[in-house]
Design an enzyme around this catalytic site. Structure first.
Site, PDB file in Angstrom:
ATOM      1  N   ASP A 122       3.323   5.466  -6.820  1.00 48.12           N
ATOM      2  CA  ASP A 122       4.422   5.295  -6.058  1.00 48.12           C
ATOM      3  C   ASP A 122       5.603   5.128  -7.056  1.00 48.12           C
ATOM      4  O   ASP A 122       6.590   5.294  -6.434  1.00 48.12           O
ATOM      5  CB  ASP A 122       4.269   4.028  -4.954  1.00 48.12           C
ATOM      6  N   HIS A 157      -2.204  -2.176 -10.074  1.00 47.75           N
ATOM      7  CA  HIS A 157      -2.995  -1.493  -9.066  1.00 47.75           C
ATOM      8  C   HIS A 157      -4.293  -2.519  -9.043  1.00 47.75           C
ATOM      9  O   HIS A 157      -4.648  -2.751 -10.317  1.00 47.75           O
ATOM     10  CB  HIS A 157      -3.285  -0.142  -9.583  1.00 47.75           C
ATOM     11  N   HIS A 181       0.871  -1.000   0.063  1.00 48.29           N
ATOM     12  CA  HIS A 181       0.023   0.064   0.141  1.00 48.29           C
ATOM     13  C   HIS A 181       0.794   1.404  -0.013  1.00 48.29           C
ATOM     14  O   HIS A 181       1.793   1.296  -1.108  1.00 48.29           O
ATOM     15  CB  HIS A 181      -0.966  -0.170   1.158  1.00 48.29           C
TER      16      HIS A 181
END
Ligand code: CMC
Length: 421
Positions: free
Chosen positions: A356, A300, A261
């Site tokens: 990210d 994702h 996460h």
């Protein structure tokens, strides 16, 4: 064609027809067929656990909107505090509302001296700042008598303001402790992102660079909410027991801490550093395909097309590098992205860079140590957690979260004394 679904239980021949609204049908249909029938849905892949009007996400088309406003427009024109108001209240503020809101947040940035002097001092000198941050968020609630008064709208507002205002202060406190530097008090003359950067870095005559202040604000906007992700779901689950919002936000931050996460940005930079040089990229990609590990910052649960936040972050990275100089890991990241996006393994599985993939490079170029990356995600996500918590408390459909299980253990059996086993 009717907007309904008809489900037949072949064991009994019983049929139930229920409406489909916006692609969703009520699970009560299953209970109507048989009150002891459950849907097996590990990780909630097919379950809408709530109705929400905060964030819209279309993973197939790479769309993200807060309260209807495209993330691209907000990142270009708005500020984090304006976006925070929008997420919490549903509408952009008028000039007067914005001024009151900003003033309110600005004047709640200080934390109790005991947090700084006694609480944080209890940590080991090399404690991970995210572990400290999680604990500090939970501890914050113990300083306020009205923390538990979640039925009182004024108390709720106070908690929301405090958590948004103080999370940068707590984050900077955790960092300064971890490197043995004295704490910098908040400066109420600075904007939200500038105040955070100032608390982080101020030594002597440090001044926040406007381009870095803006980049920080854009990163905060991009991370402010992302509907029912793991952390927000944790916030809702804990909040559903009517725990105070500080405890619930600490649970949400704990969920964010994990490497799948919010911990992924930290993992990305470590991965890029391990790869080391561009010529190692193909071998690394081969090792991922062979199952040796994941390509961090890729893939994702919802986005099966480009993550729109990744595109904005990639361009923000160049603005930051103009001030800080290029992060040497950027070239490896670009080569990795290019190689992966032309490889059938990633294309077939619809794995694209996520938020990210590039954020860690910006953070590193700005001087943040890797251990702070998830904290940098948690600061702005605080408002997302709180907006969902508030929505939950106002939703008459919601009760305490309590899923059912598919029991696969032993049937009843008799206890055997230890001597006989
Ligand atoms: N590298 C290599 N293979 C991958 C990756 C990856 N990053 N992500 C998914 N796969 C493969 C996976 O092995 C599986 O292959 P197969 O069908 O052959 O078994 C397939 O793609 C589907 O993967 P999944 O694990 O079922 O997908 P998921 O929706 O459960 O997981 C994810 C989503 C984000 C956890 C996963 O893509 C991942 O672990 N990514 C790396 C970690 C990361 O970057 N996380 C940040 C997410 S964005 C920020 C946030 O919201 O927190």
């Amino acid at each position: 064609m009717p907007d309904t679904i008809t489900i037949t239980d072949d064991r009994t021949g019983k049929t139930v027809t229920v409406p489909i609204t916006d692609g969703v049908f009520p699970s009560s249909a299953i209970r109507e067929l048989d009150p002891n029938l459950y849907v097996y849905d590990p990780a909630y892949l097919s379950t809408a656990s709530c109705r929400s009007s905060i964030t819209y996400l279309d993973g197939d088309n790479g769309i993200l909107r807060y309260r209807g406003y495209p993330i691209e427009q907000l990142a270009e024109h708005s500020t984090y505090l304006e976006v925070a108001y929008l997420l919490l209240n549903g509408e952009l503020p008028t000039a007067e509302q914005l001024s009151i809101w900003v003033d309110d947040i600005t004047h709640h940035t200080f934390i109790h001296e005991n947090m700084r002097k006694r609480f944080v001092d209890g940590f080991h000198y090399d404690a991970h700042p995210m572990g400290m941050f999680v604990s500090a968020i939970a501890a914050l609630g113990t300083f306020y008598e009205d923390a538990k008064a979640i039925g009182d709208p004024d108390a709720r507002h106070n908690s929301i303001v405090r958590l948004i205002a103080k999370s940068p202060t707590l984050a900077a406190m955790c960092y300064r402790f971890s490197v043995g530097l004295p704490f910098n008090y908040p400066d109420n003359d600075l904007t939200y992102p500038a105040n955070f950067l100032n608390m982080m870095w101020k030594i002597g005559d440090y001044e926040v660079h406007p381009a870095l202040e803006r980049a920080m604000d854009v990163l905060f906007i991009l991370h402010a909410d992302h509907e029912q992700n793991c952390g927000t779901t944790a916030m809702r689950v804990v909040g559903s027991s009517q725990a105070d919002p500080y405890s619930a936000a600490a649970a949400a931050a704990s969920a964010l801490y994990g490497p799948l996460h919010g911990g992924a940005n930290e993992a990305v930079v470590r991965m890029l550093a391990d790869i080391g040089t561009i010529d190692q990229v193909p071998a690394f990609i081969d090792s991922v395909k062979a199952g040796a590990g994941r390509l961090m910052g890729f893939g994702h649960r919802v986005y099966k097309n480009y993550d729109p936040r990744a595109a904005i972050i990639k361009s923000a990275a160049y603005d930051v590098f103009e001030v800080t100089g290029k992060n040497p890991l950027l070239d490896i990241a670009l080569a990795l992205e290019e190689t992966a996006l032309s490889d059938p393994y990633f294309v077939d599985r619809r794995l694209y860079p996520n938020v990210d993939f590039y954020s860690g490079l910006i953070y590193q170029a700005m001087g943040f140590p890797i251990e702070m990356f998830t904290v940098l995600f948690a600061i702005p996500r605080t408002v997302g957690w709180l907006a969902h918590w508030d929505e939950l408390l106002n939703d008459s459909d919601q009760k305490i979260s309590r899923p059912r299980q598919w029991y696969t253990g032993e049937a009843e059996r008799d206890y055997i004394a230890v001597a006989d086993r």
